[in-house]
Design an enzyme around this catalytic site. Sequence first.
Site, PDB file in Angstrom:
ATOM      1  N   HIS A 133      35.954  42.517  37.383  1.00 13.64           N
ATOM      2  CA  HIS A 133      35.058  43.088  36.374  1.00 13.64           C
ATOM      3  C   HIS A 133      33.632  42.586  36.432  1.00 13.64           C
ATOM      4  O   HIS A 133      32.759  43.092  35.738  1.00 13.64           O
ATOM      5  CB  HIS A 133      35.585  42.773  34.969  1.00 13.64           C
ATOM      6  CG  HIS A 133      35.373  41.343  34.546  1.00 13.64           C
ATOM      7  ND1 HIS A 133      36.057  40.312  35.093  1.00 13.64           N
ATOM      8  CD2 HIS A 133      34.523  40.795  33.657  1.00 13.64           C
ATOM      9  CE1 HIS A 133      35.645  39.176  34.543  1.00 13.64           C
ATOM     10  NE2 HIS A 133      34.709  39.437  33.676  1.00 13.64           N
TER      11      HIS A 133
HETATM   12  N1  UDP Z   1      42.861  38.595  30.253  1.00 14.68           N
HETATM   13  C1  UDP Z   1      43.783  39.240  29.437  1.00 14.68           C
HETATM   14  N2  UDP Z   1      44.166  40.514  29.786  1.00 14.68           N
HETATM   15  C2  UDP Z   1      43.690  41.162  30.888  1.00 14.68           C
HETATM   16  C3  UDP Z   1      42.752  40.484  31.706  1.00 14.68           C
HETATM   17  C4  UDP Z   1      42.352  39.196  31.344  1.00 14.68           C
HETATM   18  O1  UDP Z   1      44.251  38.678  28.442  1.00 14.68           O
HETATM   19  O2  UDP Z   1      44.075  42.309  31.124  1.00 14.68           O
HETATM   20  C5  UDP Z   1      42.428  37.242  29.871  1.00 14.68           C
HETATM   21  C6  UDP Z   1      42.554  36.209  30.965  1.00 14.68           C
HETATM   22  O3  UDP Z   1      43.868  35.714  31.016  1.00 14.68           O
HETATM   23  C7  UDP Z   1      41.541  35.185  30.548  1.00 14.68           C
HETATM   24  C8  UDP Z   1      40.449  36.010  29.931  1.00 14.68           C
HETATM   25  O4  UDP Z   1      41.038  37.274  29.609  1.00 14.68           O
HETATM   26  O5  UDP Z   1      42.043  34.327  29.565  1.00 14.68           O
HETATM   27  C9  UDP Z   1      39.363  36.172  30.932  1.00 14.68           C
HETATM   28  O6  UDP Z   1      38.463  37.050  30.484  1.00 14.68           O
HETATM   29  P1  UDP Z   1      37.468  37.810  31.477  1.00 14.68           P
HETATM   30  O7  UDP Z   1      38.022  37.789  32.841  1.00 14.68           O
HETATM   31  O8  UDP Z   1      37.164  39.094  30.812  1.00 14.68           O
HETATM   32  O9  UDP Z   1      36.151  36.929  31.368  1.00 14.68           O
HETATM   33  P2  UDP Z   1      35.645  35.624  32.130  1.00 14.68           P
HETATM   34  O10 UDP Z   1      36.687  34.580  32.025  1.00 14.68           O
HETATM   35  O11 UDP Z   1      35.340  36.019  33.530  1.00 14.68           O
HETATM   36  O12 UDP Z   1      34.417  35.242  31.366  1.00 14.68           O
END
Ligand code: UDP
Length: 360
Positions: free
Chosen positions: A208
């Site tokens: 993403h």
């Molecule tokens: N996550 C979730 N469902 C999904 C994809 C990700 O619960 O379908 C959770 C993942 O386990 C993690 C968090 O969302 O805890 C990560 O968020 P994201 O990847 O959107 O953001 P980043 O961590 O890159 O800031």
Amino acid sequence: MMIKILTVIGARPQFIKASAVSRAIQNVEGIEEVIIHTGQHFDDKMSQIFFDELSIPVPKYNLDIHGLKHGSMTGRMLEGIEEIILQEKPNYLLVYGDTNSTLAGALAASKLHIKVIHIEAGLRSFNMNMPEEINRILTDRVSSLLFCPTETAMKNLQNEGYDHLDLKTFNVGDVMYDTTLYFSQLVNWGSPILERYKNQPFVLCTLHRAENTDNLDRLRNIIKGLNEISKSVNILVPLHPRTRNIIKELNIEINFEIIEPVGYLDMLGLIQNSRLVMTDSGGLQKEAFFLEKYCLTMRDETEWVELVNNGYNFLIGANEELMLKMFNEVFDKKLTDGKPLYGDGQAAEKIVTLIQEYAS
Ligand code: UDP
């Protein structure tokens, strides 16, 4: 003394982090937390499901701001949060991570001389093209209590001269580790998606980040690599709505399974049942490690360098050949005996204790 904290959250990873800290706040006397949801992530699968599953207190305010360019989004949030600060008169404003909601909260509060608490402070990718890097640097600089998740984050702040500034930095460990430990006990193993992927080897993948979705060459290369890998093993992708829209618009051919984003409990179950994680997410890199899975990270750098330095995580960029090479190298390997890199699972409690100490 009663401490009033105004917390600003708005994006999926912030809901997950907030679940640990809000619970720790509720477990002590003397702190009142008022939550603002900026609306940055708004659909049920990116927002409401986390409030339901993770028992996050209901936000008192929802600004409903989303789908705008960076400037307008941050600007409108700034305006909305400022009004609420003036009404609520909190002692602190608390933000997590590195999104536009984080920056808007931190800026609005600091201009009104309200002390800012930054959780997940000190992280750096050293890539100023990432909106997240800009948000985290600016937020750190206007914060008063900076809670770092790692030693690396503490060192980053030291290197930027933070020891000489009028603020406090602490390494408390990572609140996401607290959350993973707590909720991995509560996974519903009978849920439809966990049932469906129970008895087959698969790679769990998410994608993403703007640097991949907004760069057509990178996006095509990554999908080519995933299509290739999917010839030998199933790949399951709970896909972020933004990436889904772009792929649809460009009509890119996909040979693996895409599903809607899943809730956190299903996510923890899927990580545990997977053979390997491939992602460009920040949070998922660590969750893979917490749940003893290797991770291939589809980025050129990471803020979680200790995972790479210890050989738990491999940076594969958007390079199809490297994706395949590293997939073949780690797919059959088991990650055991991971070092404790992210604290002891009590980061949220430590944060709350320190806030109380510094407020008195
Ligand atoms: N996550 C979730 N469902 C999904 C994809 C990700 O619960 O379908 C959770 C993942 O386990 C993690 C968090 O969302 O805890 C990560 O968020 P994201 O990847 O959107 O953001 P980043 O961590 O890159 O800031």
